[in-house]
Motif scaffolding. Structure first.
Motif, mmCIF file in Angstrom:
data_model
loop_
_atom_site.group_PDB
_atom_site.id
_atom_site.type_symbol
_atom_site.label_atom_id
_atom_site.label_comp_id
_atom_site.label_asym_id
_atom_site.label_seq_id
_atom_site.Cartn_x
_atom_site.Cartn_y
_atom_site.Cartn_z
ATOM 1 N N VAL A 32 0.869 -1.174 0.000
ATOM 2 C CA VAL A 32 0.000 0.000 0.000
ATOM 3 C C VAL A 32 0.901 1.218 0.000
ATOM 4 O O VAL A 32 1.832 1.307 0.806
ATOM 5 N N HIS A 33 0.631 2.144 -0.923
ATOM 6 C CA HIS A 33 1.458 3.340 -1.030
ATOM 7 C C HIS A 33 0.554 4.555 -1.161
ATOM 8 O O HIS A 33 -0.371 4.557 -1.974
ATOM 9 N N ALA A 34 0.833 5.572 -0.353
ATOM 10 C CA ALA A 34 0.069 6.814 -0.412
ATOM 11 C C ALA A 34 0.817 7.823 -1.266
ATOM 12 O O ALA A 34 2.020 8.034 -1.093
ATOM 13 N N GLY A 35 0.086 8.451 -2.193
ATOM 14 C CA GLY A 35 0.670 9.484 -3.033
ATOM 15 C C GLY A 35 0.651 10.832 -2.334
ATOM 16 O O GLY A 35 0.017 11.009 -1.285
ATOM 17 N N VAL A 41 -2.466 3.669 -3.510
ATOM 18 C CA VAL A 41 -2.247 2.641 -4.521
ATOM 19 C C VAL A 41 -2.073 1.311 -3.795
ATOM 20 O O VAL A 41 -1.262 1.201 -2.869
ATOM 21 N N TYR A 42 -2.840 0.319 -4.229
ATOM 22 C CA TYR A 42 -2.793 -1.020 -3.649
ATOM 23 C C TYR A 42 -2.187 -1.981 -4.664
ATOM 24 O O TYR A 42 -2.571 -1.981 -5.832
ATOM 25 N N THR A 43 -1.250 -2.805 -4.202
ATOM 26 C CA THR A 43 -0.688 -3.861 -5.030
ATOM 27 C C THR A 43 -1.117 -5.192 -4.429
ATOM 28 O O THR A 43 -0.893 -5.448 -3.240
ATOM 29 N N HIS A 80 -10.558 2.367 -10.887
ATOM 30 C CA HIS A 80 -9.516 1.959 -9.955
ATOM 31 C C HIS A 80 -8.376 1.156 -10.589
ATOM 32 O O HIS A 80 -7.276 1.126 -10.048
ATOM 33 N N PHE A 81 -8.655 0.507 -11.695
ATOM 34 C CA PHE A 81 -7.666 -0.384 -12.302
ATOM 35 C C PHE A 81 -6.509 0.413 -12.887
ATOM 36 O O PHE A 81 -6.690 1.292 -13.711
ATOM 37 N N VAL A 82 -5.290 0.085 -12.447
ATOM 38 C CA VAL A 82 -4.076 0.700 -12.979
ATOM 39 C C VAL A 82 -3.372 -0.269 -13.919
ATOM 40 O O VAL A 82 -2.984 0.093 -15.027
ATOM 41 N N GLY A 83 -3.193 -1.508 -13.487
ATOM 42 C CA GLY A 83 -2.513 -2.456 -14.355
ATOM 43 C C GLY A 83 -2.390 -3.836 -13.750
ATOM 44 O O GLY A 83 -2.667 -4.054 -12.573
ATOM 45 N N ILE A 84 -1.952 -4.765 -14.600
ATOM 46 C CA ILE A 84 -1.715 -6.144 -14.198
ATOM 47 C C ILE A 84 -0.338 -6.534 -14.717
ATOM 48 O O ILE A 84 0.026 -6.193 -15.846
ATOM 49 N N GLY A 85 0.463 -7.185 -13.891
ATOM 50 C CA GLY A 85 1.802 -7.598 -14.293
ATOM 51 C C GLY A 85 2.018 -9.067 -14.021
ATOM 52 O O GLY A 85 1.579 -9.592 -13.004
ATOM 53 N N VAL A 86 2.681 -9.724 -14.935
ATOM 54 C CA VAL A 86 3.012 -11.140 -14.797
ATOM 55 C C VAL A 86 4.173 -11.287 -13.823
ATOM 56 O O VAL A 86 5.156 -10.548 -13.902
ATOM 57 N N MET A 87 4.078 -12.236 -12.914
ATOM 58 C CA MET A 87 5.201 -12.551 -12.031
ATOM 59 C C MET A 87 6.252 -13.302 -12.833
ATOM 60 O O MET A 87 5.924 -14.263 -13.539
ATOM 61 N N THR A 96 -2.540 -3.893 -9.695
ATOM 62 C CA THR A 96 -2.374 -2.569 -9.110
ATOM 63 C C THR A 96 -3.671 -1.794 -9.257
ATOM 64 O O THR A 96 -4.214 -1.682 -10.373
ATOM 65 N N LEU A 97 -4.162 -1.292 -8.126
ATOM 66 C CA LEU A 97 -5.416 -0.547 -8.090
ATOM 67 C C LEU A 97 -5.215 0.799 -7.405
ATOM 68 O O LEU A 97 -4.442 0.897 -6.443
#
Length: 160
Positions: A32-35, A41-43, A80-87, A96-97
């Motif tokens: 969780v990161h605050a701007g 932003v939630y991962t 809310h959707f920012v992105g999706i990344g493959v591990m 990421t939301l």
């Protein structure tokens, strides 16, 4: 200060965990990161296969599921959707939301997306004009993964 419990997360599993303890399939809040403007932003760790268990996803399974997650979260959580990344380890995805960290919302959307995979007759965004490796998809294998993950829906909260 974020109240993880109010969002549905167990605070003892938020963040990085020893990968030898991780279970799959599971849904876990990774960060969780605050701007500067107060945006949060939630991962989220969408773990489909257990790490280091010789059960990683094939590259076509990852690629096809990634396309479904991209389309699904973009459609279901558009604000809310920012992105999706493959591990890189091929065991799941990082979601990421922006401004949405409720576990129930994230899991319900995932369930809807995976049910959509089962009903699909094509992988989304899999045309030559939409994908850089458009022939590298396998709908049947993506459906098998979706079926496997949905069958264990009740265990998604058991992350370690």
């Amino acid at each position: 200060m974020i109240d993880f419990e109010a969002l549905g997360w167990s605070s003892d599993t938020v963040g990085e965990l020893d990968h030898r303890r991780l279970k799959a399939p599971s849904v876990k809040l990774r960060g969780v990161h605050a701007g500067a403007a107060g945006d949060i932003v939630y991962t989220v760790d969408l773990r489909l296969r257990r790490p280091n268990a010789d059960a990683c996803l094939s590259s076509t399974e990852l690629h096809s599921i990634e396309h479904f997650l991209l389309e699904g979260y973009g459609r279901l959580l558009p604000r809310h959707f920012v992105g999706i990344g493959v591990m890189g380890c091929q065991t799941g995805f990082y979601l990421t939301l922006l401004g949405e960290g409720r576990r129930a919302v994230i899991e319900d959307a995932l369930e809807t997306i995976l049910k959509g995979v089962l009903a699909a007759d094509a992988v989304p965004y899999a045309r030559v004009d939409q994908c850089g490796h458009w022939r590298h998809h396998d709908l049947a294998r993506a459906q098998a993964v979706a079926r496997e993950v949905l069958a264990q829906r009740s265990a998604w909260r058991d992350v370690a």
